[in-house]
Design a protein around this motif. Structure first.
Motif, PDB file in Angstrom:
ATOM      1  N   TRP A   5       0.784  -1.242   0.000  1.00  0.00           N
ATOM      2  CA  TRP A   5       0.000   0.000   0.000  1.00  0.00           C
ATOM      3  C   TRP A   5       0.812   1.285   0.000  1.00  0.00           C
ATOM      4  O   TRP A   5       0.254   2.362   0.188  1.00  0.00           O
ATOM      5  N   ASP A  46      -8.008   1.106  -0.267  1.00  0.00           N
ATOM      6  CA  ASP A  46      -9.328   0.876  -0.886  1.00  0.00           C
ATOM      7  C   ASP A  46     -10.386   1.424   0.032  1.00  0.00           C
ATOM      8  O   ASP A  46     -10.249   1.349   1.260  1.00  0.00           O
ATOM      9  N   ARG A  49     -18.460  -7.308 -10.147  1.00  0.00           N
ATOM     10  CA  ARG A  49     -18.219  -6.056  -9.435  1.00  0.00           C
ATOM     11  C   ARG A  49     -19.195  -4.961  -9.832  1.00  0.00           C
ATOM     12  O   ARG A  49     -18.916  -3.789  -9.619  1.00  0.00           O
ATOM     13  N   LYS A  99     -10.951   4.585 -11.071  1.00  0.00           N
ATOM     14  CA  LYS A  99     -10.600   3.273 -11.615  1.00  0.00           C
ATOM     15  C   LYS A  99     -11.826   2.612 -12.221  1.00  0.00           C
ATOM     16  O   LYS A  99     -12.940   3.079 -11.972  1.00  0.00           O
ATOM     17  N   HIS A 100     -11.723   1.572 -12.988  1.00  0.00           N
ATOM     18  CA  HIS A 100     -10.522   0.959 -13.545  1.00  0.00           C
ATOM     19  C   HIS A 100     -10.538   1.365 -14.996  1.00  0.00           C
ATOM     20  O   HIS A 100     -11.424   0.921 -15.740  1.00  0.00           O
ATOM     21  N   TYR A 118      -7.188  -3.938 -15.527  1.00  0.00           N
ATOM     22  CA  TYR A 118      -6.398  -5.159 -15.745  1.00  0.00           C
ATOM     23  C   TYR A 118      -6.372  -5.594 -17.211  1.00  0.00           C
ATOM     24  O   TYR A 118      -5.408  -6.163 -17.690  1.00  0.00           O
ATOM     25  N   ASP A 142      -3.467  -1.113 -11.701  1.00  0.00           N
ATOM     26  CA  ASP A 142      -4.209  -1.916 -10.731  1.00  0.00           C
ATOM     27  C   ASP A 142      -3.219  -2.931 -10.143  1.00  0.00           C
ATOM     28  O   ASP A 142      -2.139  -3.169 -10.698  1.00  0.00           O
ATOM     29  N   TRP A 143      -3.593  -3.535  -9.043  1.00  0.00           N
ATOM     30  CA  TRP A 143      -2.665  -4.391  -8.291  1.00  0.00           C
ATOM     31  C   TRP A 143      -2.271  -5.646  -9.100  1.00  0.00           C
ATOM     32  O   TRP A 143      -3.128  -6.446  -9.474  1.00  0.00           O
ATOM     33  N   GLU A 199     -15.542  -9.266  -6.356  1.00  0.00           N
ATOM     34  CA  GLU A 199     -14.406  -9.177  -7.256  1.00  0.00           C
ATOM     35  C   GLU A 199     -13.878 -10.590  -7.518  1.00  0.00           C
ATOM     36  O   GLU A 199     -13.892 -11.429  -6.634  1.00  0.00           O
TER      37      GLU A 199
HETATM   38  C1  BGC Z   1      -8.684  -4.151  -7.441  1.00  0.00           C
HETATM   39  C2  BGC Z   1      -8.584  -2.654  -7.230  1.00  0.00           C
HETATM   40  C3  BGC Z   1      -8.031  -2.386  -5.859  1.00  0.00           C
HETATM   41  C4  BGC Z   1      -6.695  -3.076  -5.718  1.00  0.00           C
HETATM   42  C5  BGC Z   1      -6.066  -2.871  -4.370  1.00  0.00           C
HETATM   43  C6  BGC Z   1      -7.413  -4.883  -7.104  1.00  0.00           C
HETATM   44  O1  BGC Z   1      -7.635  -6.256  -7.002  1.00  0.00           O
HETATM   45  O2  BGC Z   1      -9.056  -4.411  -8.771  1.00  0.00           O
HETATM   46  O3  BGC Z   1      -9.829  -2.057  -7.382  1.00  0.00           O
HETATM   47  O4  BGC Z   1      -7.914  -1.010  -5.646  1.00  0.00           O
HETATM   48  O5  BGC Z   1      -6.865  -4.467  -5.892  1.00  0.00           O
HETATM   49  O6  BGC Z   1      -6.754  -3.596  -3.408  1.00  0.00           O
END
Ligand code: BGC
Length: 859
Positions: free
Chosen positions: A33, A50, A119, A152-153, A199, A231-232, A597
């Motif tokens: 983070w 988040d 989502r 996002k996204h 993504y 994105d992560w 998600e």
């Molecule tokens: C999600 C994002 C989120 C990020 C951090 C990803 O899996 O798509 O929306 O901000 O993770 O948790």
């Protein structure tokens, strides 16, 4: 020197002094983070969190309790940017500060091509204009509190299955008019500090390395000067992502942008060192905004706090109640006034009445600081005047409900004790005594992406021990165990579930988890049976995947359970209570396992035997009110069989209070559907081409998303986009449209209409304006497009007010692919005004003529 002194630093000077290595490090995060700090140059690290329905803080596992707001679809249903802005400032920005975060990873404003999207709950609306105006208000509110947003996204992450590989194949026109539009409006009206890339690919290229989207559109056309983050784990290259504009790779674990790899890319001339510095500069600029916006965050102790005032709670309750949509109310069954209506007994039935359902799942989920269930809220609102009975009726869960309130430590504290063990070495499966840490844990769904004890080996074991809360009768209790890793459950030292020796791969825990394995144990009245779960972060062998991959990012274990019940008896009990009551309130719907998600829904139907329950209860008692909970649309096959339906989305901490307020009439509902409710899945615009095929998703419905499809094809949905009733009635009259004024490549048209409250109680109404482009146009356009809305608040019975709606070039433009430009055609436009998109509600209509059309680019 305080970290926030960076607020005054000269960014060009800092960039000048950066070594290439420091610049490289700045372009990727640290841990999950944080960004990278450069103490030598006074550059602080910043924390992101988040999003979007609250601020979770650093940890999924044993996170800091936080405020959970209504889901984005609920915020969209308020049609109230002013309220959203207030919530952004007073609740979200302040909560970010409590959680020591400078950037909120929100808002999400993708488009619900299909309500099946896992989502869907997390984005505002199927309509790009509503979505964009609510997103802009959200961003303005949060950022006016000194906290940045990462909208996002960006763009095309409109489904979950295969989201890292799937290619959104979409026409440039639909991309512009539908999918990019919410982001474009947010950029025009609120300038988010950062954008988070999606993504997926768009038209062949992943967005995190897509020059057309990042450079040509976002940077050049829209003039975005903020920071672009991934994105992560959504970066798939070094040079492509750096060269095409991705400033910041997140997170900082398992990253591409290591010193080794980026330096090699520079040496091999795949990337220029100056490009890396340009990207690093954007991260520095973001850091500086954070230092200027909320210096107290950077200078603070970095700890996370839980705090809410009465005013915060009141605002959470208010926003939740404002988003509730009264779908149906035959014979004014609602509001319920037990004394006036002579009601003696109300039966509450349904799997969601007492369940903890407050948000969708995945990264949006958080640990709520408090929660009021629908049952509790209804009892609080009506229980003093009437007897309330309850029966579950039909089970609604996908996975067994978690047991936070059913497991206790030996000392009688809610939760259990966890003992962490290292293994003999990184390759070993053998835990070593004694445990390295013993920890009190008040969760039975543990997503352990952070917070490992110091010195833990790559492979480790967690042993969890507690006692089941004693029951007052003998019964069979069914447990469910999911693990991202491997796990075993013992009750009273007897192995009840083995999710260790052989596993079935599943979708939980962001698709790293197993299927839920279940086991039944006979529970004795009055006995606190001992519960023991052994978990190891190494997956067990599965038929489909015999490898033993260590879960280095996403280990998790989830224990759920419930008393075994005969489904027929459960149903009969509810029907009996219904027949004995004066009114029935059925609370039914989905939860964070169905909408989350990581995977999409497979059906719009309510779970299990829920539909049968509603039908049977309604037959037993014609005064049945159904309260539905879902972040997106669901099918309601019994809609004609019940007199009243209230859709309540996911409402966060204040769920039950808001539902109680609306059912009792303390709040007169004014929410409007932010997405259409179809009669069946087959009617949904993207039906048949929602999923990826060989990695591609064809956006074949093109511009006809949501209500535009239903109007275009003359298919009537069950409930129209924009629909929502009130306990009073409104009459619209006297539409006036000004002559369009065209100047400086923009246009201004003012519409006004008289709104009268013709009912008997004060009420709030949303006035909606839909535009139809000239019939002389050479192109096909959606028949109706929402282009303005306004809210008339608390209008007293008998009173009238004039509502004003303004239109600009966005209301009359379309994207012309051949010239890559927005076009406003000369011609005659139709404006239709009403209280929903249903043709029968668009009671006012007028025309305006634009004499001199024009083309434009930019914002
Ligand atoms: C999600 C994002 C989120 C990020 C951090 C990803 O899996 O798509 O929306 O901000 O993770 O948790």
């Amino acid at each position: 020197m305080a970290p926030s002194d960076f607020a005054k630093a000269s960014i060009p000077d800092v960039v000048e002094q950066l070594t290439t290595d420091e610049a490289i490090l700045l372009t990727a995060g640290v841990g999950f983070w944080h960004t990278h700090g450069v103490p030598r140059l006074g550059v602080p690290a910043i924390k992101v969190s988040d999003g979007p329905n609250g601020i979770r803080g650093n940890h999924f596992f044993m996170g800091t309790p936080a405020k959970c707001l209504p889901s984005a679809t609920a915020l969209g249903a308020t049609f109230d940017p002013t309220l959203i802005e207030e919530v952004g400032l007073k609740l979200l920005a302040e909560e970010a500060k409590l959680k020591a975060a400078s950037i909120l990873l929100a808002p999400t404003c993708n488009i619900q091509r299909s309500p099946l999207g896992g989502r869907s709950f997390e984005s505002f609306s199927e309509d790009p204009y509503l979505s964009g105006m609510i997103a802009a208000a959200y961003v303005r509110g949060v950022q006016s509190g000194g906290i940045g947003t990462a909208i996002k996204h960006f763009v095309g992450n409109d489904k979950e299955n295969d989201r890292m590989g799937s290619d959104s194949v979409v026409s440039e026109r639909a991309l512009r008019e539908v999918y990019l539009m919410p982001f474009m409006l947010a950029q025009k009206y609120a300038q988010p500090w950062s954008f988070m890339t999606a993504y997926n690919r768009v038209n062949g290229t992943h967005v995190s390395e897509n020059a057309h989207i990042l450079q040509e559109i976002l940077r050049k056309e829209w003039g975005f000067e903020g920071t672009i983050m991934s994105d992560w784990f959504g970066v798939y290259s070094i040079d492509h992502a750096l060269n095409n504009g991705l400033d910041l790779e997140m997170p900082g674990t398992n990253k591409w942008r290591t010193l080794n790899l980026v330096n090699r890319s520079i040496e091999s001339r795949k990337v220029m060192a100056r490009t890396v510095k340009e990207r690093a500069k954007k991260v520095l600029e973001l850091t500086q905004k954070c230092a200027q916006g909320a210096p107290e965050v950077l200078n603070g102790d970095g700890l996370e706090y839980t705090r809410e005032s009465d005013a915060d709670k009141a605002l959470m309750r208010h926003i939740a109640s404002q988003s509730i949509v009264l779908l149906k109310n035959d014979n004014n069954l609602l509001p319920l006034k037990p004394k006036e209506q002579g009601l003696k007994k109300i039966a509450i039935v349904g799997g969601n009445a007492k369940a903890i359902v407050l948000s969708g799942g995945g990264s949006a989920s958080l640990k709520p600081s408090y929660f009021i269930s629908p049952y509790e809220g209804i009892v609080e609102a009506l229980g003093s005047d009437v007897e309330i009975t309850y029966s579950e009726g039909a089970r609604a869960y996908m996975q067994m409900p978690t047991l936070e309130y059913d497991i206790f430590t030996n000392e009688g504290k809610r939760g259990w004790l966890g003992e962490w063990y290292t293994h003999e070495n990184d390759e070993s499966m053998t835990p070593v005594d004694p445990p390295v840490k013993t920890q009190y844990i008040d969760e039975t769904r543990l997503f352990i992406s952070t917070s490992y004890p110091e010195g833990i080996t790559k492979r480790w074991t967690l042993k969890l021990r507690g006692q089941l809360k004693p029951r007052d009768h003998d019964c069979d209790f069914e447990f469910g165990l999911i693990s991202a890793g491997r796990a075993k459950l013992y009750i009273d030292d007897k192995l009840v579930i083995d999710n260790w020796t052989r596993q079935r791969r599943g979708e939980a825990f962001f698709q790293a988890g197993s299927e839920e394995e279940r086991g039944i144990f006979p529970v004795k009245a009055g006995i606190a049976h001992s519960i023991y779960v052994e978990f190891c972060n190494v997956r067990g062998p599965a038929d489909t995947d015999p490898d033993e991959a260590v879960m280095d990012a996403n280990p998790g274990v989830r224990l759920g359970g419930a008393e075994v019940q005969d489904p027929d008896q459960l149903m009969e009990a509810a029907v009996k209570l219904a027949s004995e009551a004066d009114v029935v309130v059925a609370v039914v719907g989905l939860n964070a396992d169905w909408e989350t998600e990581g995977y999409d829904r497979t059906t719009l139907a309510l779970p299990g035997r829920t539909d049968e329950l509603v039908s049977r209860v309604a037959k037993a008692n014609p005064k049945t009110v159904v309260v539905t909970q879902a972040g997106s649309s669901i099918t309601l096959p019994w809609a004609d069989e019940v007199p009243a339906i209230v859709h309540s989305w996911y409402l966060g901490n204040a769920t039950g209070e808001a539902i109680g307020d609306v059912l009792s009439g303390k709040v007169n509902p004014s929410g409007k559907l932010s997405l259409s409710f179809p009669k069946s899945l087959e009617d949904v615009p993207s039906h048949g081409h929602f999923h990826t095929e060989h990695g591609r998703v064809h956006y074949a419905e093109d511009l006809f998303v949501g209500y535009k499809h239903y109007h275009h094809r003359k298919i009537s949905p069950l409930f129209h986009f924009g629909h929502g009733l009130s306990y009073t009635a409104f009459e619209l009259s006297d539409l006036k449209l000004s002559t369009p004024v065209v100047s400086q490549r923009d246009v201004e048209i003012v519409a006004s209409a008289t709104v009268k409250n013709t009912g008997s109680v004060p009420g709030t109404e949303v006035i909606q304006l839909y535009v139809t482009l000239p019939s002389t146009s050479p192109l096909t356009h959606p028949p109706l497009m929402l282009k303005a809305f306004t809210k008339v608040r608390d209008l007293a019975p008998g009173h009238s007010i004039s509502a004003t709606l303004k239109l600009d070039k966005y209301a009359v433009s379309y994207w012309e692919e051949r010239i890559a430009s927005w076009v406003v055609e000369s011609g005659s436009y139709v404006a239709r005004v009403g209280t929903s998109s249903a043709p029968e509600n668009l009671v006012l209509s007028g025309q305006f003529v634009i004499e001199n059309g024009f083309e434009w680019n930019g914002l």
